[in-house]
Design an enzyme around this catalytic site. Structure first.
Site: not given
Length: 377
Positions: A123, A128, A131, A134, A231
């Site tokens: 990522r 992008q 991806d 996503s 995170y």
């Protein structure tokens, strides 16, 4: 000229396809030739005639398509007959489900092919457009709300009629990642009163920007619950108990709950207990987006709608993007088109650079072995 093959998806329930007529045109313009198995796009409403018009060669069976291919594009992992037809130096690209479908990975390794799994694409900004997690999660979040609305025996928006007012549905989204945020946005568009929760403090602003209310115990521990890398930190048992009590009380008042929590390579975390589901009113609905990885909801069953003794429906449909296959395929095919560009050098010659950080991260089999460090052992 390198050849890309696109075949029918043969894993049960898969309706998507790995290339569309639009991406076939783009692949040919980039310097590839494309072979498509007849009927590959039919479940996604892409007819053979459109592929042929885009410049694809049509093949009558998988062996005819794959036998001459340098690259095989798939949605899910190829089945045995497809692997058998591959050239030993071929490349396979797809969502190979590497943590769970180890048998397919071993078969690909034994064939000697290079396999790239799209779930491992890093990522980073440059990746992008590739991806798939996503692009497909976005559609899954949308479809989850549509399935919830279908299972729910009432309307979603508030309605003021001559016969009286109908209250808006209350929707609670658990997890504010890509799928969760799209679920929030879709439920809001349908007129529901939406709340959401997430373990990451940064999610609060995203949730509120979509017009939903954020639900969490927002004490000092929560405010410090995110690492510098973005995170979530593990919370103390005391915090977890307070958050669980808050969520339990909130779920009891909801009409629809949508759970979206997935952890790559691990079973899905349990978010809704049997007791919490039982606390909801008859006619309420829970949609479990994580059912394919064990489920977020106690009692959910893959591919089924389970109704509890108290009349709560738990929707456990697998592959929600496959229920809107035309758009899911279009987005996935664009992800693969962008990925295929990495196999060409600046002059357009077929020369995969395995030191490229994206290819390196996604490579799972090579030289007769499973090579990705996350899959060791």
């Amino acid at each position: 000229m390198p050849v890309i093959a696109v075949t029918k998806e043969r894993q049960a329930g898969e309706t998507r396809v790995a290339a569309t007529p639009d991406t076939v045109k783009k692949l040919i313009a980039a310097g590839y030739s494309v072979v498509v198995e007849a009927g590959a796009g039919a479940p996604s409403s892409y007819p053979d005639a459109d592929y042929a018009a885009a410049g694809a060669e049509m093949a009558s069976d998988p062996a005819a398509a794959i036998g001459k291919a340098d690259i095989l594009f798939k949605v899910r992992g190829p089945v045995a007959e497809e692997i058998a037809a591959l050239k030993a130096d071929a490349i396979v690209v797809g969502m190979l489900n590497p943590h769970q479908d180890k048998e397919t990975l071993q078969a690909l390794a034994a064939k000697g092919v290079r396999a790239f799994t799209m779930e491992f694409v890093p990522r980073i900004t440059r990746a992008q457009v590739m991806d798939v997690l996503s692009s497909q999660a976005n559609l899954a979040g949308y479809r989850a709300v549509i399935e919830a609305a279908n299972a729910y025996g009432k309307v979603m928006p508030m309605m003021m009629t001559a016969a009286g007012t109908v209250a808006a549905a209350k929707v609670f989204v658990m997890g504010a990642g890509v799928a969760g945020l799209q679920a929030i946005a879709t439920a809001r568009r349908l007129g529901a009163v939406v709340t959401a929760t997430d373990v990451r403090p940064a999610a609060k602003e995203q949730v509120e920007s979509l017009g939903a209310k954020f639900v969490a115990v927002e004490d000092e521990e929560f405010k410090a619950a995110e690492t510098a890398a973005g995170y979530a930190k593990e919370m103390s048992p005391e915090y977890q108990a307070k958050q669980a009590a808050l969520v339990s009380e909130h779920i009891r008042k909801q009409d629809i709950v949508i759970t979206t929590a997935l952890i790559p390579g691990r079973p899905a975390p349990r978010l809704v207990s049997a007791e919490q589901a039982a606390s909801m009113r008859p006619g309420s609905v829970i949609v479990d987006l994580a059912v394919e990885q064990g489920g977020n909801v106690a009692g959910s069953k893959r591919g089924e709608v389970v109704e509890t003794e108290g009349g709560v429906k738990i929707v456990g449909y697998a592959n929600l993007p496959g229920r809107i296959a035309a758009d899911a395929s279009a987005l996935y095919a664009r992800n693969l088109f962008a990925f295929a560009g990495l196999f060409l050098d600046k002059e357009g010659a077929f020369a995969p650079d395995l030191e490229d950080e994206i290819l390196k991260a996604a490579l799972v089999t090579q030289g007769g072995a499973v090579v990705h460090p996350a899959l060791a052992g």
